[in-house]
Design a protein around this motif. Sequence first.
Motif, PDB file in Angstrom:
ATOM      1  N   PHE A  25       1.199  -1.503   0.051  1.00 44.60           N
ATOM      2  CA  PHE A  25      -0.051  -0.049   0.106  1.00 44.60           C
ATOM      3  C   PHE A  25       1.073   1.524   0.222  1.00 44.60           C
ATOM      4  O   PHE A  25       1.634   1.550   0.675  1.00 44.60           O
ATOM      5  CB  PHE A  25      -0.876  -0.064   1.538  1.00 44.60           C
ATOM      6  N   ALA A  26       0.522   2.121  -0.805  1.00 44.56           N
ATOM      7  CA  ALA A  26       1.216   3.518  -0.549  1.00 44.56           C
ATOM      8  C   ALA A  26       0.772   4.363  -1.007  1.00 44.56           C
ATOM      9  O   ALA A  26      -0.629   4.351  -1.402  1.00 44.56           O
ATOM     10  CB  ALA A  26       2.311   2.836  -2.147  1.00 44.56           C
ATOM     11  N   THR A  27       1.030   5.876  -0.378  1.00 41.00           N
ATOM     12  CA  THR A  27       0.349   6.998  -1.095  1.00 41.00           C
ATOM     13  C   THR A  27       0.963   7.782  -0.873  1.00 41.00           C
ATOM     14  O   THR A  27       2.067   8.055  -0.384  1.00 41.00           O
ATOM     15  CB  THR A  27      -0.882   7.198  -0.039  1.00 41.00           C
ATOM     16  N   ASN A  28       0.494   9.548  -2.408  1.00 39.66           N
ATOM     17  CA  ASN A  28       1.533  10.738  -1.666  1.00 39.66           C
ATOM     18  C   ASN A  28       0.616  11.303  -0.260  1.00 39.66           C
ATOM     19  O   ASN A  28       1.528  12.315  -0.049  1.00 39.66           O
ATOM     20  CB  ASN A  28       1.719  10.891  -3.492  1.00 39.66           C
ATOM     21  N   GLU A  29      -0.687  11.343  -0.363  1.00 42.15           N
ATOM     22  CA  GLU A  29      -1.077  11.848   0.491  1.00 42.15           C
ATOM     23  C   GLU A  29      -2.208  11.481   1.875  1.00 42.15           C
ATOM     24  O   GLU A  29      -2.854  10.264   1.000  1.00 42.15           O
ATOM     25  CB  GLU A  29      -1.904  13.108  -0.257  1.00 42.15           C
ATOM     26  N   LEU A  30      -1.927  11.206   2.876  1.00 41.54           N
ATOM     27  CA  LEU A  30      -2.758  10.370   3.245  1.00 41.54           C
ATOM     28  C   LEU A  30      -4.169  10.385   3.863  1.00 41.54           C
ATOM     29  O   LEU A  30      -4.602   9.458   3.895  1.00 41.54           O
ATOM     30  CB  LEU A  30      -2.244  10.274   5.293  1.00 41.54           C
ATOM     31  N   HIS A  32      -5.641  11.342   1.534  1.00 34.48           N
ATOM     32  CA  HIS A  32      -6.435  10.742   0.064  1.00 34.48           C
ATOM     33  C   HIS A  32      -6.778   9.665   0.161  1.00 34.48           C
ATOM     34  O   HIS A  32      -6.837   8.608  -0.857  1.00 34.48           O
ATOM     35  CB  HIS A  32      -5.423  11.831  -1.467  1.00 34.48           C
ATOM     36  N   GLY A  33      -6.369   8.759   1.161  1.00 37.22           N
ATOM     37  CA  GLY A  33      -5.955   7.286   1.025  1.00 37.22           C
ATOM     38  C   GLY A  33      -4.987   6.541   0.586  1.00 37.22           C
ATOM     39  O   GLY A  33      -4.298   7.258   0.047  1.00 37.22           O
ATOM     40  N   GLN A  34      -4.368   5.375   0.533  1.00 34.05           N
ATOM     41  CA  GLN A  34      -3.583   4.219   0.076  1.00 34.05           C
ATOM     42  C   GLN A  34      -4.002   2.882  -0.348  1.00 34.05           C
ATOM     43  O   GLN A  34      -5.241   3.153  -0.785  1.00 34.05           O
ATOM     44  CB  GLN A  34      -3.544   3.499   1.825  1.00 34.05           C
ATOM     45  N   TYR A  35      -3.177   3.224  -1.265  1.00 37.11           N
ATOM     46  CA  TYR A  35      -3.881   2.112  -2.451  1.00 37.11           C
ATOM     47  C   TYR A  35      -2.816   0.765  -2.927  1.00 37.11           C
ATOM     48  O   TYR A  35      -1.615   1.117  -2.789  1.00 37.11           O
ATOM     49  CB  TYR A  35      -3.653   2.561  -3.754  1.00 37.11           C
ATOM     50  N   ARG A  36      -2.978  -0.162  -2.900  1.00 33.05           N
ATOM     51  CA  ARG A  36      -2.127  -0.830  -3.540  1.00 33.05           C
ATOM     52  C   ARG A  36      -1.589  -0.980  -4.740  1.00 33.05           C
ATOM     53  O   ARG A  36      -2.413  -0.732  -6.099  1.00 33.05           O
ATOM     54  CB  ARG A  36      -2.831  -2.917  -3.149  1.00 33.05           C
ATOM     55  N   MET A  37      -0.321  -1.749  -5.156  1.00 30.42           N
ATOM     56  CA  MET A  37       0.489  -1.425  -6.527  1.00 30.42           C
ATOM     57  C   MET A  37       1.566  -1.878  -6.205  1.00 30.42           C
ATOM     58  O   MET A  37       2.426  -2.282  -5.208  1.00 30.42           O
ATOM     59  CB  MET A  37       0.431   0.433  -6.510  1.00 30.42           C
ATOM     60  N   SER A  38       2.193  -1.881  -7.739  1.00 34.18           N
ATOM     61  CA  SER A  38       3.279  -2.099  -7.149  1.00 34.18           C
ATOM     62  C   SER A  38       4.254  -1.796  -6.637  1.00 34.18           C
ATOM     63  O   SER A  38       4.800  -0.953  -6.212  1.00 34.18           O
ATOM     64  CB  SER A  38       3.869  -2.440  -8.999  1.00 34.18           C
ATOM     65  N   ARG A  39       6.136  -2.854  -6.204  1.00 35.69           N
ATOM     66  CA  ARG A  39       6.811  -2.211  -5.794  1.00 35.69           C
ATOM     67  C   ARG A  39       7.040  -0.828  -6.100  1.00 35.69           C
ATOM     68  O   ARG A  39       7.878  -0.279  -5.575  1.00 35.69           O
ATOM     69  CB  ARG A  39       7.846  -3.341  -5.502  1.00 35.69           C
ATOM     70  N   ASP A  40       8.093  -1.012  -7.646  1.00 38.04           N
ATOM     71  CA  ASP A  40       7.892  -0.424  -8.295  1.00 38.04           C
ATOM     72  C   ASP A  40       7.375   1.295  -8.493  1.00 38.04           C
ATOM     73  O   ASP A  40       8.284   2.268  -8.086  1.00 38.04           O
ATOM     74  CB  ASP A  40       8.587  -0.814 -10.315  1.00 38.04           C
ATOM     75  N   LEU A  43       7.289   2.514  -4.767  1.00 43.24           N
ATOM     76  CA  LEU A  43       8.818   3.693  -4.136  1.00 43.24           C
ATOM     77  C   LEU A  43       8.515   4.443  -4.847  1.00 43.24           C
ATOM     78  O   LEU A  43       9.638   5.561  -4.739  1.00 43.24           O
ATOM     79  CB  LEU A  43      10.134   2.113  -4.356  1.00 43.24           C
ATOM     80  N   THR A  44       8.006   5.148  -5.722  1.00 45.01           N
ATOM     81  CA  THR A  44       8.236   6.532  -6.322  1.00 45.01           C
ATOM     82  C   THR A  44       6.709   7.300  -5.055  1.00 45.01           C
ATOM     83  O   THR A  44       6.958   8.454  -5.142  1.00 45.01           O
ATOM     84  CB  THR A  44       6.931   6.411  -7.709  1.00 45.01           C
ATOM     85  N   MET A  45       6.521   6.684  -4.374  1.00 43.40           N
ATOM     86  CA  MET A  45       5.127   7.573  -3.195  1.00 43.40           C
ATOM     87  C   MET A  45       6.274   7.923  -1.893  1.00 43.40           C
ATOM     88  O   MET A  45       6.863   7.593  -1.497  1.00 43.40           O
ATOM     89  CB  MET A  45       4.086   6.096  -2.967  1.00 43.40           C
ATOM     90  N   ARG A  46       5.446   9.226  -1.354  1.00 45.69           N
ATOM     91  CA  ARG A  46       5.848  10.207  -0.729  1.00 45.69           C
ATOM     92  C   ARG A  46       5.547   8.700   1.384  1.00 45.69           C
ATOM     93  O   ARG A  46       6.585   8.547   1.858  1.00 45.69           O
ATOM     94  CB  ARG A  46       5.149  11.004   0.164  1.00 45.69           C
ATOM     95  N   TYR A  47       4.976   7.977   1.241  1.00 46.19           N
ATOM     96  CA  TYR A  47       4.267   6.926   2.063  1.00 46.19           C
ATOM     97  C   TYR A  47       4.145   5.859   1.906  1.00 46.19           C
ATOM     98  O   TYR A  47       3.761   5.573   0.781  1.00 46.19           O
ATOM     99  CB  TYR A  47       3.230   7.514   2.903  1.00 46.19           C
ATOM    100  N   ILE A  48       4.773   4.643   2.608  1.00 49.52           N
ATOM    101  CA  ILE A  48       4.522   3.571   1.731  1.00 49.52           C
ATOM    102  C   ILE A  48       4.503   2.507   2.756  1.00 49.52           C
ATOM    103  O   ILE A  48       5.176   2.954   3.403  1.00 49.52           O
ATOM    104  CB  ILE A  48       6.101   3.243   1.482  1.00 49.52           C
ATOM    105  N   GLN A  49       3.981   0.927   3.158  1.00 44.89           N
ATOM    106  CA  GLN A  49       3.354   0.061   3.892  1.00 44.89           C
ATOM    107  C   GLN A  49       5.141  -0.598   3.754  1.00 44.89           C
ATOM    108  O   GLN A  49       5.745  -1.676   2.539  1.00 44.89           O
ATOM    109  CB  GLN A  49       2.651  -1.204   2.829  1.00 44.89           C
ATOM    110  N   HIS A  50       5.663  -0.655   4.716  1.00 42.55           N
ATOM    111  CA  HIS A  50       6.956  -1.076   5.106  1.00 42.55           C
ATOM    112  C   HIS A  50       6.934  -3.045   5.161  1.00 42.55           C
ATOM    113  O   HIS A  50       8.067  -3.439   4.821  1.00 42.55           O
ATOM    114  CB  HIS A  50       7.423  -0.680   6.098  1.00 42.55           C
TER     115      HIS A  50
END
Length: 299
Positions: A25-30, A32-40, A43-50
Motif C-alpha cells: 500500500f502506498a500514497t502521496n497524501e494520507l 487521500h487514502g492508500q492503494y495497493r500497487m507494484s513495488r516500483d 517506491l515513487t510514493m511519499r508514504y509506503i507500507q514497509h
Amino acid sequence: MDFSGASLLSDEQWGSEVLLPHRPFATNELSHGQYRMSRDDALTMRYIQHSPHALLGSIVIDCDHPDAAIRAFEKPSDHPTPSWVSQSPSGRAHLGWWLGSNHVCRTDSARLTPLRLAHRIERGLCISVDGDFAYGGQLTKNPIHPDWETIYGPADPYELRDLATIHTPRQAPRRLDRSAGLGRNVAMFDTARKWAYPQWWSHRHGTRDQWLQLVLQQCHGVNTEFADPLPFVEVRATAYSIGKWIWRNFDEDTFRARQAARGRRGGKASAKVMTSAKIEANRKRATKFDEKAMWEAII
C-alpha cells in the motif's frame, strides 16, 4: 553520530531487502487514502507500507518532535541506533529498526510469545524517543522519496531481543481503547481466544466455516473498540488462525479435560480464599463475644 567504519543501509538495500510486501500500500497524501500497487510504483510514493499484514519486518516509531534525528542518533536513552530515519523539513520523522529475516508473525495464534515481545519492544522504543503511541505503524515515510531527508544507520538487521531497552515494559497494557500499533494484535488475540475456547462446546456440531465466521464476528467486534482499527485482512487472518487452531486441536475429551483442570485450579484458589475468610470471620466473632461477656461481667 559517528558511523565511521560501519556499513550503512542504502536506498538500494532498503528498496530490495527492507521493503517486504510484493504489492505494498502506498500514497502521496494520507488524507487521500492508500492503494495497493507494484513495488516500483510504490517506491515513487511519499508514504509506503514497509511490512505486509501478516509479517512484521521492521519496527517503526513516529517521533513527532522537531529534533527527531537527534533523539534517534544521539541516544539520550539507551536505545539501539535506528536502521534509518526519514525526516520531514519540520524535523519530525519516522524511525525504523530493521529485523531482517527475523520476521514476527502477526496472525499466528500458536506463536504469540514473539508478538508480545515485539509489542513490548515497540513500546519501549517509543518511550525512549518520546514517540507517538497512537501511530498505527502500517505506512511510513518512504526513505527513498526526495521529499524526506533520510539518514541511514547500520546495514545489518537486528534481532528482536537486541532492541530491548531500560524502557521496555515487563508487561504492556492491554486495554482495548488504549491499544495501538502491535498492541492491537496482542489485545485481539488475547480477547478473542479467551472468548472462543468455551464457545467451541456450544458450536462443535456445526461446520468449520460456521465456526470461523463466528470467531471472525468476535474479532471484528474487538477491532471496532480500537481508536485506530486494524485492516480487515489482518482481522480475518487473526480470526481464522484462532478458529482453525481450536477446531483442529479440540475434541470433547480434550475440552472436558481442560475444563476439569481449570475447575481444579479454581477450586484450590477458592478454598484458600474461603479459608482466609473463615479465619477472619471467626476472629471477629470471638472478639465480639469476648467484649460482650466482659461488659456483662462488669455490670
